[in-house]
Design an enzyme around this catalytic site. Structure first.
Site, short mmCIF file in Angstrom:
data_model
loop_
_atom_site.label_atom_id
_atom_site.label_comp_id
_atom_site.label_asym_id
_atom_site.label_seq_id
_atom_site.Cartn_x
_atom_site.Cartn_y
_atom_site.Cartn_z
N ASP A 51 12.79 -0.72 -0.41
CA ASP A 51 12.07 -1.00 -1.63
C ASP A 51 11.33 0.25 -2.10
O ASP A 51 10.82 1.02 -1.28
CB ASP A 51 11.08 -2.15 -1.37
N GLU A 97 16.21 1.93 -3.23
CA GLU A 97 15.98 1.44 -4.60
C GLU A 97 15.56 2.62 -5.47
O GLU A 97 14.46 3.13 -5.35
CB GLU A 97 14.89 0.36 -4.64
#
Length: 625
Positions: free
Chosen positions: A335, A364
């Site tokens: 993330d 990400e």
């Protein structure tokens, strides 16, 4: 306009080898100006950005003629360098009065010293938002962290209104669980899925679980560690892998580590300066002012340079990264990877490979990952030994633009820019998607009228496509899905897109899966695409070559060994045609394209707003008598 015939970095006559190169590669560069322009001298200047902008200038001797063009050539030796090189050219006339400049151009030089596992990019990925996929019972939230409440009916609307304090707390749960995923593994296998990517599954106060409360504990509403181990084993038996979401840039305000609400019995960082977690967080004024992700108080940011935090996440034998790989996971999606220091990402990568040599790390990143700058630092995401691939939002943006009437040429240029800038391993391990938990549902985006973003959230919560809007959106979604499944990188399906789910932004894009109310037409289409992807070496590993990219028509081939698959698309409202090569025939694999043999040569007819995949079969040449 630059003279692309004089230098085109995608042309093997100008640059060899193509695209990004491993360190140690000697890159041949050739300028090809028109002889009539009278240039007699050429130079190349290369700036090594990751080496304090050190610059090398090379003469480019005249090396011959190619028709009406002079050739000036040099060789750039990348040596042991890893990073970006920005190179430019200069041309001068003999009288010194005329000068022409080209560039700068990007050359990505990566660490090619390891073998990147190929399994992720080859197969289909299915993204699961755990609370909303499938539940086996209505759970009792008593005693769980966060003061949650549970919707009794699975079909209810997610809560989107602020509470009495004006906060949107995301404490409404539907109770999706790991056993529910186990129940549906056969369904997922029927879609051709090979990787299950889970949004966070660790204990957390919010339904999205991106504010981790305990990295060592599966959220009790989802199940137990034993459930997770069993799920991984069952997935592996079906040839599937499991990827977890690693949220390591911040924790939850409600967490064992920060313990902002005092839920946990041991003191957290905001309760005692003697807490073992105190050094994990950056307090501006202890205990009530601290750094947080995007200023959201409920997501206190961690100090990724802290030795004890680094050891906890990836340094120790029982670190978070290694512990859950041992339990059965096969990889991690990081993330907000841009907000993790490069050496922190590298540490995760090393730990993952040490625990499981074929583990994969996906980051990400929302932009071109080769040139990404975050907090004033050019990132090393795909320079090797950091991320093996990235979430491919540039792909999604280019597809959406094309589906909504954009020129196919823009799609080709955007994707060829990535292919040129990315190492092959990163391009082929990209996570390609049409939608995620952070974007509106693809069906809604393709069918809704303009201006919906200006409507109230109450209005958007009740919005559904009309019959004509939905029909058109489904046509475009089927086209877009075929494009995604035919493209290099892992086609990634956000749960429920294959079932026809609609919805604007969070939480409307996170409604519960409509079991028993699925769109059978879309389900069948995605299933056929998934199985084609699984069975075709060309779609899994093949090189890509564009045949057409103009207006509404896009066509490219994927070739591996003796197999060639042709992918053709027409986003227009009228029928289109595509001429094949004289020695080719096409066998339809999926879609509605029609093949004709005409005196002028073989022809494909493409119906409006459709995509098709075809097997290209060379026609044997007739032997002369």
């Amino acid at each position: 306009m630059p003279d692309r015939a004089a230098y085109n970095s995608r042309d093997s006559r100008c640059k060899s080898p193509y695209g990004a190169v491993p360190s140690g590669t000697k890159v041949q560069l050739t300028l090809r100006p028109l002889r009539a322009e009278g240039f007699s001298r050429a130079t190349m200047s290369a700036r090594f950005e990751f080496r304090d902008d050190a610059t090398v200038t090379l003469n480019m001797p005249w090396s011959g003629l190619d028709g009406a063009r002079d050739l000036f050539t040099c060789t750039l030796d990348t040596g042991d360098y890893v990073g970006l090189v920005w190179y430019s050219f200069g041309l001068e006339r003999l009288d010194g009065k005329g000068r022409k400049m080209f560039g700068p151009y990007q050359l990505t030089v990566y660490d090619g010293g390891e073998v990147v596992p190929e399994w992720f990019g080859e197969g289909t990925t299915y993204q699961i938002f755990p609370d909303r996929f499938r539940r086996t019972r209505v759970p009792d939230p008593q005693g769980m962290v966060g003061g949650r409440w549970v919707h009794t009916a699975w079909q209810e609307e997610p809560e989107f209104r602020p509470d009495k304090n004006g906060e949107i707390r995301n404490r409404d749960f539907f109770g999706g669980d790991l056993k529910g995923v186990m129940e549906k593994l056969d369904y997922l296998q029927g879609l051709g899925v090979e990787t299950l990517y889970f949004c966070p599954i660790f204990e957390a106060a919010e339904n999205h679980r991106y504010g981790t409360a305990d990295y060592r504990n599966i959220d009790p509403m989802l199940g137990t560690e034993e459930d997770f181990i069993q799920l991984c084993a069952m997935a592996h038996q079906r040839g599937m892998r499991v990827m977890l979401d690693g949220v390591f840039n911040h924790t939850g305000y409600v967490s064992r580590y920060f313990n902002g609400d005092g839920f946990y019995p041991t003191p957290g960082a905001c309760q005692s300066e003697d807490s073992p977690y105190r050094s994990w967080f950056n307090f501006i004024h202890w205990p009530d002012q601290y750094e947080s992700w995007w200023g959201i108080y409920s997501l206190p940011a961690v100090n990724e340079h802290d030795p004890s935090y680094r050891n906890f996440i990836f340094g120790g034998q029982d670190s978070v990264v290694r512990r859950w790989l041992r339990a059965g996971a096969d990889g991690w999606r990081l993330d907000v990877a841009d907000e993790l220091p490069d050496d922190f990402v590298r540490g995760i990568h090393e730990a993952a490979r040490a625990e499981k040599p074929d583990a994969v790390i996906i980051g990400e990143v929302w932009e071109d990952g080769s040139t990404k700058v975050a907090y004033g630092v050019r990132r090393r995401h795909i320079m090797g030994r950091h991320c093996d691939g990235l979430m491919n939002y540039p792909f999604r943006n280019a597809v959406l633009s094309y589906l909504k009437g954009g020129d196919a040429a823009d799609f080709v240029n955007a994707m060829e820019t990535l292919r040129e800038n990315y190492p092959r391993f990163a391009y082929y391990s990209a996570m390609n998607s049409l939608g995620t938990h952070d974007t509106a549902r693809i069906l809604t985006l393709l069918g809704a009228e303009e201006g919906c973003e200006h409507q109230s959230k109450e209005w958007r919560s009740n919005y559904r496509l009309g019959p004509d809007q939905r029909r058109r959106a489904k046509e475009l979604l089927k086209l877009g899905a075929a494009l995604m499944f035919a493209f290099p990188g892992s086609p990634t399906v956000y749960y429920g897109d294959e079932a026809g789910m609609e919805g604007f932004e969070d939480p409307f894009n996170r409604r519960t899966f409509p079991w028993g109310r699925e769109d059978s037409e879309l389900m069948g289409w995605f299933s056929r695409l998934g199985h084609l992807r699984k069975q075709s070496p060309a779609l899994r590993q093949g090189d890509i070559h564009y045949r057409v990219g103009k207006g509404p028509v896009l066509a490219f081939t994927r070739t591996h060994g003796e197999e060639t698959v042709l992918a053709v698309f027409n986003t227009g409202s009228e029928e289109a045609t595509l001429r094949l090569r004289e020695n080719e025939e096409a066998q339809l694999l999926l879609g509605s394209a029609r093949f004709h043999t005409e005196p002028e040569g073989p022809l494909l007819t493409l119906q409006p707003r459709t995509g098709s995949l075809l097997q290209i079969v060379p026609v044997p040449e007739e032997e002369e008598e």
